[in-house]
Design a protein around this motif. Structure first.
Motif, PDB file in Angstrom:
ATOM      1  N   LEU A 138     -16.133  36.022  -4.053  1.00  0.00           N
ATOM      2  CA  LEU A 138     -14.903  36.118  -4.854  1.00  0.00           C
ATOM      3  C   LEU A 138     -13.680  35.703  -4.053  1.00  0.00           C
ATOM      4  O   LEU A 138     -12.783  35.025  -4.562  1.00  0.00           O
ATOM      5  CB  LEU A 138     -14.739  37.555  -5.372  1.00  0.00           C
ATOM      6  N   ARG A 139     -13.658  36.088  -2.788  1.00  0.00           N
ATOM      7  CA  ARG A 139     -12.517  35.693  -1.937  1.00  0.00           C
ATOM      8  C   ARG A 139     -12.489  34.175  -1.745  1.00  0.00           C
ATOM      9  O   ARG A 139     -11.418  33.554  -1.764  1.00  0.00           O
ATOM     10  CB  ARG A 139     -12.603  36.413  -0.585  1.00  0.00           C
ATOM     11  N   GLU A 159     -10.127  28.939  -3.384  1.00  0.00           N
ATOM     12  CA  GLU A 159     -10.286  27.648  -4.054  1.00  0.00           C
ATOM     13  C   GLU A 159      -9.322  27.532  -5.237  1.00  0.00           C
ATOM     14  O   GLU A 159      -8.704  26.484  -5.463  1.00  0.00           O
ATOM     15  CB  GLU A 159     -11.731  27.500  -4.537  1.00  0.00           C
ATOM     16  N   GLN A 160      -9.167  28.635  -5.978  1.00  0.00           N
ATOM     17  CA  GLN A 160      -8.230  28.642  -7.098  1.00  0.00           C
ATOM     18  C   GLN A 160      -6.789  28.453  -6.625  1.00  0.00           C
ATOM     19  O   GLN A 160      -5.990  27.783  -7.295  1.00  0.00           O
ATOM     20  CB  GLN A 160      -8.359  29.952  -7.883  1.00  0.00           C
ATOM     21  N   GLU A 173      -2.424  22.131  -6.238  1.00  0.00           N
ATOM     22  CA  GLU A 173      -2.527  20.740  -6.683  1.00  0.00           C
ATOM     23  C   GLU A 173      -1.924  20.566  -8.078  1.00  0.00           C
ATOM     24  O   GLU A 173      -1.243  19.578  -8.366  1.00  0.00           O
ATOM     25  CB  GLU A 173      -3.992  20.300  -6.692  1.00  0.00           C
ATOM     26  N   LEU A 174      -2.186  21.548  -8.970  1.00  0.00           N
ATOM     27  CA  LEU A 174      -1.618  21.485 -10.315  1.00  0.00           C
ATOM     28  C   LEU A 174      -0.095  21.546 -10.286  1.00  0.00           C
ATOM     29  O   LEU A 174       0.593  20.852 -11.049  1.00  0.00           O
ATOM     30  CB  LEU A 174      -2.167  22.637 -11.169  1.00  0.00           C
ATOM     31  N   GLU A 175       0.434  22.385  -9.389  1.00  0.00           N
ATOM     32  CA  GLU A 175       1.892  22.456  -9.266  1.00  0.00           C
ATOM     33  C   GLU A 175       2.471  21.126  -8.787  1.00  0.00           C
ATOM     34  O   GLU A 175       3.543  20.701  -9.245  1.00  0.00           O
ATOM     35  CB  GLU A 175       2.269  23.580  -8.298  1.00  0.00           C
TER      36      GLU A 175
END
Length: 210
Positions: free
Chosen positions: A139-140, A145-146, A152-154
């Motif tokens: 999960l970490r 990764e998120q 990148e989206l920003e």
């Protein structure tokens, strides 16, 4: 010496009763040797004071060794009885006595099968714990990764914002028109790039001819 391990007594005293008895035996034996040497020294002194005495020190030593052997044999017999008495009456914990640190076993008695079941349950809990740790690590990693994807989206959003500003500066408010404008500019840039490359080739050929 007793061959009974007397493990419960060793747990209580911090040493095995047999070790205690061995040390007592060695201490008595050393003391007996010292006493015999002292007696031999006294005898030699007394003989030196007797005129005409023909007894040599080597004869005294032989007599001392014989007497020491006699004393040691009797001492071993007496010590065997003393050891038996001490191991049974002094250094022995009766079968009906339970040490304070072992009273929990009296409150929660477990048989062999129950103990094995507890071990299996403990092993299962350990495996579940390891699985939880692995899941936490996964999960970490996914969270990291998120975070990278979000960054990148920003950047893409900032690029679109910049693109929109450029379009506004050139009077194109519609997004379709903006892309059309970008496409035209892109084609122009490609044409310029191609022209530059052709001129560069011609200059290189000209330099070779010179």
């Amino acid at each position: 010496m007793s061959v009974d391990p007397m493990a419960y007594e060793a747990q209580f005293f911090g040493f095995t009763p047999q070790t205690c008895m061995l040390r007592i035996y060695i201490a008595f034996q050393d003391y007996l040797f010292e006493v015999m040497l002292a007696v031999e020294g006294v005898i030699l002194k007394k003989l030196d004071g007797i005129p005409g005495c023909n007894i040599s020190p080597s004869q005294i030593r032989k007599c001392t060794e014989k007497f020491l052997l006699f004393m040691k044999e009797h001492f071993d017999k007496l010590f065997g009885k003393m050891e038996e008495m001490l191991l049974q009456l002094v250094l022995n914990i009766p079968k009906n006595v339970l040490l304070p640190e072992d009273r929990v076993h009296e409150q929660y008695p477990y048989g062999k099968e129950e103990f094995q079941a507890l071990q299996e349950e403990l092993q299962q809990l350990q495996q579940r714990c390891e699985a939880e740790v692995a899941a936490g690590q996964a999960l970490r990693a996914e969270l990291e990764e998120q975070k990278a994807v979000r960054a990148e989206l920003e950047k893409i959003l900032q690029w679109f914002d910049g693109l929109e500003n450029v379009c506004r500066e050139h009077g194109t408010g519609n997004f379709k028109e903006s892309f059309s404008f970008l496409k035209q500019n892109s084609k122009k840039l490609q044409d310029v790039l191609k022209d530059v490359e052709e001129k560069s080739k011609k200059m290189k050929q000209h330099e070779r001819l010179l």
